[in-house]
Design an enzyme around this catalytic site. Structure first.
Site, mmCIF file in Angstrom:
data_model
loop_
_atom_site.group_PDB
_atom_site.id
_atom_site.type_symbol
_atom_site.label_atom_id
_atom_site.label_comp_id
_atom_site.label_asym_id
_atom_site.label_seq_id
_atom_site.Cartn_x
_atom_site.Cartn_y
_atom_site.Cartn_z
ATOM 1 N N LYS A 270 0.800 -1.224 0.000
ATOM 2 C CA LYS A 270 0.000 0.000 0.000
ATOM 3 C C LYS A 270 0.837 1.280 0.000
ATOM 4 O O LYS A 270 0.388 2.322 -0.487
ATOM 5 C CB LYS A 270 -0.936 0.006 1.205
ATOM 6 C CG LYS A 270 -2.101 -0.956 1.119
ATOM 7 C CD LYS A 270 -3.178 -0.444 0.181
ATOM 8 C CE LYS A 270 -4.469 -1.230 0.307
ATOM 9 N NZ LYS A 270 -5.528 -0.699 -0.580
ATOM 10 N N SER B 292 0.914 -9.733 -0.461
ATOM 11 C CA SER B 292 0.640 -8.292 -0.441
ATOM 12 C C SER B 292 0.884 -7.592 0.886
ATOM 13 O O SER B 292 1.018 -6.367 0.910
ATOM 14 C CB SER B 292 -0.801 -8.030 -0.900
ATOM 15 O OG SER B 292 -1.719 -8.700 -0.060
#
Length: 329
Positions: free
Chosen positions: A61, A311
């Site tokens: 992110k 992720s």
């Protein structure tokens, strides 16, 4: 078969991703693909990991957040930013804002993990706990945007965010240009939108597979319907993938560039999380292993060379203990 979607205007291109890379390269890690012999032997084909769990702030992110914050004109930065997030986008925005000297307010859900809230505050952001889901959090964040005249940083449906996430795709192709299939977790779709745009713009024949939790799959539901749909609930251990609906931009990009979307259940996510830790010694959060869970599920055919994007790695000890206990039963 997926229904046809005729809406949406694509305002992002591969050139935006190359520009994002130029902007963020000094402030994020360039994570290297890792070949897993044990996972490859288990699946009978080559499995590589893209370890964004080792990224700054613990997840991918920060790439999109950094690109967004650095794209704000200097004369506007005094206004500060506001965002909403269950945790990883919160940390990415807070970290990036601190680096750029921009104040940040982050709306996080009532059930947000304590470690993610603590990390967000440690980067200097103000945390406002509100709401039970992404729709309620977004409403609160937009209210703060209006009342405080702050700039809004969406967690996935934003061109700068998508372009930042797309830099992962460029790195995958540099490390493994002959990759056959890339498996990517989907929440709201920012990660897979950026990666698929980058990859397909350079090598159109590479297969892109999105993976969602079976109880939180708004992108799959929307894609089957041929239009954006909002799901009733997002009940999954993968708390970072709980978007009740995809974005306009992310849905359009997924329609254009993503070949398949599959789902995995929470038991498969837990098993994969424990397997990753056991076999590769890498700790990832439940949301972070969903792409790999797609590979391990056997639900879709694999290529000769397959990449799973890991992720995020912001897993608190209570969740880790819960996952280990579930697996041992």
């Amino acid at each position: 078969m997926f229904a046809a979607y005729t809406g949406g205007v694509l305002l992002i291109s591969i050139s935006d991703i190359w520009e994002a890379r130029r902007k963020i390269t000094e402030n994020v890690w360039r994570t290297r693909l890792v070949f897993s012999r044990s996972l490859s032997e288990k699946m009978g084909t080559m499995v590589y990991l893209k370890p964004e769990n080792l990224q700054k702030t613990g997840s991918f992110k920060v790439r999109g957040a950094m690109n967004k914050i650095l794209s704000i004109p200097e004369k506007e930065r005094h206004r500060g930013v506001v965002a909403f997030s269950s945790g990883n986008h919160a940390q990415g925005v807070a970290f990036s804002a601190k680096l750029a000297g921009v104040s940040a307010t982050i709306v996080m859900p009532e059930w947000a993990a304590k470690n993610k809230m603590a990390a967000t505050r440690s980067y200097g952001a103000r945390v406002v706990q509100y709401g039970k889901n992404s729709v309620e959090m977004e409403s609160k964040a937009r209210a703060i945007m209006e009342s405080d005249n702050r700039l809004f940083v969406h967690p996935f449906d934003d061109e700068d965010i998508i372009a930042g996430q797309g830099t992962i795709g460029l790195e995958i192709l540099e490390d493994l240009p002959d990759v056959d299939t890339i498996f990517i977790p989907i929440g709201g779709g920012g990660l897979i939108s950026g990666i698929s745009l980058a990859v397909k713009s350079i090598y159109p024949k590479i297969r892109i597979v999105g993976v969602q939790p079976s109880n939180s799959c708004s992108m799959l539901v929307s894609r089957k319907a041929g239009k954006i749909n909002e799901i009733e609930s997002c009940d999954t251990i993968a708390d970072g993938l709980t978007a009740k609906r995809p974005g306009e931009n992310t849905f359009s990009l997924c329609e254009k560039y993503v070949d398949d979307i599959i789902t995995v259940n929470d038991d498969e996510i837990v098993e994969t999380m424990c397997l990753l830790l056991e076999r590769t010694k890498q700790l990832a959060e439940p949301s972070g292993v969903v792409g790999l869970a797609g590979i391990m599920s056997g639900r879709i055919g694999l290529g000769k060379k397959n990449v799973a994007v890991i992720s995020g790695g912001n897993c608190n000890f209570s969740v880790l203990a819960e996952c280990i206990m579930k697996r041992e039963k």
